[in-house]
Design a protein around this motif. Sequence first.
Motif, PDB file in Angstrom:
ATOM      1  N   GLU A  88      19.370  -4.834   1.019  1.00 17.55           N
ATOM      2  CA  GLU A  88      20.786  -5.132   0.811  1.00 17.55           C
ATOM      3  C   GLU A  88      20.891  -6.482   0.109  1.00 17.55           C
ATOM      4  OE1 GLU A  88      24.745  -4.775   3.482  1.00 17.55           O
ATOM      5  OE2 GLU A  88      23.307  -6.269   4.154  1.00 17.55           O
ATOM      6  N   PRO A  89      21.095  -6.482  -1.207  1.00 20.12           N
ATOM      7  CA  PRO A  89      21.125  -7.742  -1.966  1.00 20.12           C
ATOM      8  C   PRO A  89      22.118  -8.735  -1.381  1.00 20.12           C
ATOM      9  CG  PRO A  89      21.121  -5.873  -3.460  1.00 20.12           C
ATOM     10  CD  PRO A  89      21.296  -5.319  -2.076  1.00 20.12           C
ATOM     11  N   ALA A  90      21.717  -9.995  -1.342  1.00 18.72           N
ATOM     12  CA  ALA A  90      22.545 -11.055  -0.779  1.00 18.72           C
ATOM     13  C   ALA A  90      22.379 -12.316  -1.622  1.00 18.72           C
ATOM     14  CB  ALA A  90      22.148 -11.323   0.672  1.00 18.72           C
ATOM     15  N   PRO A  91      23.383 -13.187  -1.623  1.00 18.58           N
ATOM     16  CA  PRO A  91      23.309 -14.410  -2.434  1.00 18.58           C
ATOM     17  C   PRO A  91      22.505 -15.518  -1.767  1.00 18.58           C
ATOM     18  CG  PRO A  91      25.417 -14.297  -1.328  1.00 18.58           C
ATOM     19  CD  PRO A  91      24.692 -13.019  -0.977  1.00 18.58           C
ATOM     20  N   TRP A  92      21.390 -15.194  -1.157  1.00 20.38           N
ATOM     21  CA  TRP A  92      20.505 -16.194  -0.577  1.00 20.38           C
ATOM     22  C   TRP A  92      19.072 -15.703  -0.705  1.00 20.38           C
ATOM     23  CZ3 TRP A  92      17.920 -14.052   3.591  1.00 20.38           C
ATOM     24  CH2 TRP A  92      18.541 -12.966   4.226  1.00 20.38           C
ATOM     25  N   PHE A  93      18.151 -16.648  -0.609  1.00 27.51           N
ATOM     26  CA  PHE A  93      16.744 -16.326  -0.812  1.00 27.51           C
ATOM     27  C   PHE A  93      15.964 -16.555   0.475  1.00 27.51           C
ATOM     28  CE2 PHE A  93      18.257 -17.265  -5.068  1.00 27.51           C
ATOM     29  CZ  PHE A  93      17.678 -16.243  -5.807  1.00 27.51           C
ATOM     30  N   PRO A  94      14.897 -15.804   0.683  1.00 30.38           N
ATOM     31  CA  PRO A  94      14.069 -16.003   1.882  1.00 30.38           C
ATOM     32  C   PRO A  94      13.348 -17.352   1.835  1.00 30.38           C
ATOM     33  CG  PRO A  94      13.013 -14.472   0.364  1.00 30.38           C
ATOM     34  CD  PRO A  94      14.399 -14.718  -0.170  1.00 30.38           C
ATOM     35  N   ASP A  95      13.004 -17.835   3.018  1.00 27.45           N
ATOM     36  CA  ASP A  95      12.289 -19.110   3.108  1.00 27.45           C
ATOM     37  C   ASP A  95      10.803 -18.945   2.793  1.00 27.45           C
ATOM     38  OD1 ASP A  95      14.673 -20.369   3.997  1.00 27.45           O
ATOM     39  OD2 ASP A  95      14.270 -19.674   6.038  1.00 27.45           O
ATOM     40  N   ASP A  96      10.279 -17.768   3.071  1.00 26.99           N
ATOM     41  CA  ASP A  96       8.855 -17.506   2.834  1.00 26.99           C
ATOM     42  C   ASP A  96       8.649 -16.004   2.715  1.00 26.99           C
ATOM     43  OD1 ASP A  96       9.068 -16.724   5.559  1.00 26.99           O
ATOM     44  OD2 ASP A  96       8.540 -18.748   6.164  1.00 26.99           O
ATOM     45  N   LEU A  97       7.435 -15.608   2.419  1.00 29.80           N
ATOM     46  CA  LEU A  97       7.080 -14.197   2.351  1.00 29.80           C
ATOM     47  C   LEU A  97       6.180 -13.856   3.534  1.00 29.80           C
ATOM     48  CD1 LEU A  97       6.321 -13.573  -1.458  1.00 29.80           C
ATOM     49  CD2 LEU A  97       8.480 -13.317  -0.213  1.00 29.80           C
ATOM     50  N   ASP A  98       6.526 -12.806   4.255  1.00 32.45           N
ATOM     51  CA  ASP A  98       5.776 -12.393   5.434  1.00 32.45           C
ATOM     52  C   ASP A  98       5.100 -11.057   5.160  1.00 32.45           C
ATOM     53  OD1 ASP A  98       6.351 -14.401   7.604  1.00 32.45           O
ATOM     54  OD2 ASP A  98       8.405 -13.883   7.035  1.00 32.45           O
ATOM     55  N   PHE A  99       3.781 -11.100   4.992  1.00 31.42           N
ATOM     56  CA  PHE A  99       2.994  -9.896   4.784  1.00 31.42           C
ATOM     57  C   PHE A  99       2.382  -9.459   6.113  1.00 31.42           C
ATOM     58  CE2 PHE A  99       3.179 -11.725   0.580  1.00 31.42           C
ATOM     59  CZ  PHE A  99       3.279 -10.631  -0.266  1.00 31.42           C
ATOM     60  N   TYR A 100       2.253  -8.149   6.295  1.00 31.00           N
ATOM     61  CA  TYR A 100       1.636  -7.579   7.488  1.00 31.00           C
ATOM     62  C   TYR A 100       0.571  -6.593   7.039  1.00 31.00           C
ATOM     63  CZ  TYR A 100       5.549  -9.644   9.964  1.00 31.00           C
ATOM     64  OH  TYR A 100       6.449 -10.549  10.465  1.00 31.00           O
ATOM     65  N   CYS A 101      -0.564  -6.617   7.717  1.00 33.47           N
ATOM     66  CA  CYS A 101      -1.660  -5.753   7.313  1.00 33.47           C
ATOM     67  C   CYS A 101      -2.331  -5.161   8.546  1.00 33.47           C
ATOM     68  CB  CYS A 101      -2.682  -6.531   6.471  1.00 33.47           C
ATOM     69  SG  CYS A 101      -3.389  -7.966   7.291  1.00 33.47           S
ATOM     70  N   PRO A 102      -3.051  -4.058   8.385  1.00 37.17           N
ATOM     71  CA  PRO A 102      -3.759  -3.453   9.517  1.00 37.17           C
ATOM     72  C   PRO A 102      -4.839  -4.379  10.056  1.00 37.17           C
ATOM     73  CG  PRO A 102      -3.578  -1.912   7.682  1.00 37.17           C
ATOM     74  CD  PRO A 102      -3.166  -3.251   7.159  1.00 37.17           C
ATOM     75  N   ILE A 103      -5.328  -4.053  11.227  1.00 38.03           N
ATOM     76  CA  ILE A 103      -6.294  -4.913  11.896  1.00 38.03           C
ATOM     77  C   ILE A 103      -7.611  -5.005  11.129  1.00 38.03           C
ATOM     78  CG2 ILE A 103      -7.277  -3.075  13.324  1.00 38.03           C
ATOM     79  CD1 ILE A 103      -7.295  -5.168  15.646  1.00 38.03           C
ATOM     80  N   THR A 104      -7.870  -4.088  10.225  1.00 36.33           N
ATOM     81  CA  THR A 104      -9.160  -4.050   9.539  1.00 36.33           C
ATOM     82  C   THR A 104      -9.158  -4.741   8.177  1.00 36.33           C
ATOM     83  OG1 THR A 104      -8.556  -1.900   8.622  1.00 36.33           O
ATOM     84  CG2 THR A 104      -9.830  -1.910  10.667  1.00 36.33           C
ATOM     85  N   THR A 105      -8.001  -5.198   7.670  1.00 37.48           N
ATOM     86  CA  THR A 105      -7.961  -5.674   6.286  1.00 37.48           C
ATOM     87  C   THR A 105      -7.454  -7.104   6.125  1.00 37.48           C
ATOM     88  OG1 THR A 105      -5.705  -4.840   5.866  1.00 37.48           O
ATOM     89  CG2 THR A 105      -7.533  -3.299   5.541  1.00 37.48           C
ATOM     90  N   CYS A 106      -7.245  -7.830   7.215  1.00 33.26           N
ATOM     91  CA  CYS A 106      -6.632  -9.153   7.130  1.00 33.26           C
ATOM     92  C   CYS A 106      -7.453 -10.123   6.283  1.00 33.26           C
ATOM     93  CB  CYS A 106      -6.420  -9.721   8.525  1.00 33.26           C
ATOM     94  SG  CYS A 106      -5.522 -11.295   8.550  1.00 33.26           S
ATOM     95  N   ASP A 107      -8.752 -10.158   6.492  1.00 34.57           N
ATOM     96  CA  ASP A 107      -9.595 -11.103   5.762  1.00 34.57           C
ATOM     97  C   ASP A 107      -9.524 -10.862   4.255  1.00 34.57           C
ATOM     98  OD1 ASP A 107     -10.475 -12.459   8.011  1.00 34.57           O
ATOM     99  OD2 ASP A 107     -12.192 -11.128   8.311  1.00 34.57           O
ATOM    100  N   GLU A 108      -9.548  -9.604   3.853  1.00 35.06           N
ATOM    101  CA  GLU A 108      -9.480  -9.295   2.421  1.00 35.06           C
ATOM    102  C   GLU A 108      -8.147  -9.731   1.817  1.00 35.06           C
ATOM    103  OE1 GLU A 108     -10.442  -7.312   4.774  1.00 35.06           O
ATOM    104  OE2 GLU A 108     -12.340  -6.317   4.256  1.00 35.06           O
ATOM    105  N   VAL A 109      -7.059  -9.530   2.551  1.00 38.08           N
ATOM    106  CA  VAL A 109      -5.737  -9.919   2.055  1.00 38.08           C
ATOM    107  C   VAL A 109      -5.634 -11.435   1.941  1.00 38.08           C
ATOM    108  CG1 VAL A 109      -3.264  -9.879   2.551  1.00 38.08           C
ATOM    109  CG2 VAL A 109      -4.639  -7.826   2.924  1.00 38.08           C
ATOM    110  N   VAL A 110      -6.093 -12.157   2.953  1.00 40.87           N
ATOM    111  CA  VAL A 110      -6.052 -13.627   2.906  1.00 40.87           C
ATOM    112  C   VAL A 110      -6.908 -14.151   1.752  1.00 40.87           C
ATOM    113  CG1 VAL A 110      -6.723 -15.724   4.136  1.00 40.87           C
ATOM    114  CG2 VAL A 110      -5.536 -13.892   5.358  1.00 40.87           C
TER     115      VAL A 110
END
Length: 351
Positions: A88-110
Amino acid sequence: MDAFTANTALWLAHFSPEVVEQIVEWLPVWVLKILTHSPTYASMARRVLNNRVVGFLQLWGLHPDETLTLMRRHHAILSGQAALTTVEPAPWFPDDLDFYCPITTCDEVVDWFVCHGYVVEDDRAPVIDLEFGNGIARADLESPDEMTALAFDFPIVRTGISKGICRSVSLRQPASGKHIRVNESYSDNAAVPVCFFPSTLDMNFITGNGVVSLYPQLTSKRRGLLNMQLNPPLFPVERETIASLTKYQERGYSFFHGKEMLPGAVETNSALDELVVRTWDDNLAVQMDFDHRHPATLLPALHWSLAKRDYDDTGFTDFLPFVFVSNELRSIMYEDGNRFYQSIRMAPEAL
């Protein structure tokens, strides 16, 4: 609605292409989804949705195609404020980006973010009281729900205050100061932590192929159903949660909690039956893909229940949120708390 499903978006036909483009840019995802039924506007709707995601990634100095490829490859999702303003578009921006990943792939994403100019500021596991149980124990409830009294043995992971997250890594881009969090789910389903968020307003996420809104009807009304216990100091509410809810209220959103039910939910006399119970394929969520050849998500089957409070003549019972993940190999329930429910008995004069 009938005009869209008949592949003739009649009201848009009265405007010039330039005006139509500007209108569509501000439409929420549930309306964009309707536009995909029109041969005239389907490609425009998908392009607009994709551009919203691309815009956020570019603001954080990330190459959009490479980032979406990373998310597809590692089954990661982007949630939080960025997902809400995509839905839902809004006239404000997020403070940060929050990514979520499965328990097996966190190291690769970081590691991928580090290779693209981000520096790890913090890497920690939440302070939790982690406990494992046996699924048959859930059958001791007086009125067990079908999802909590299954006829076979399955493990239960009680995740304390972790909200389904077993690890959280904070990264920052030195030049711009932009901040990213990579959160590792306890499950092989990256969306498990989303179902523990404090309100349904945040229960939206972006995948490598599209966008998902789990509670579009409430979000369209700018309302959020609270998914938390509300009885401090017995159950303290985290300061970060209060600050987040306050920020949403300042932006015109409102919240509710209690016996008021979601649109489409069946209300009965049973306390457990009144829980806001959802499944991945109940058709109440909105999923929209960037490309009609690829579904928005291929995540494992997911069932969840939000927190709820049930009052009786002597007090109340708080039912804590839980998520049930099932695939071909195993079935696991994730609970937010050390017990599935907690009852509070109060003095008569307090009721």
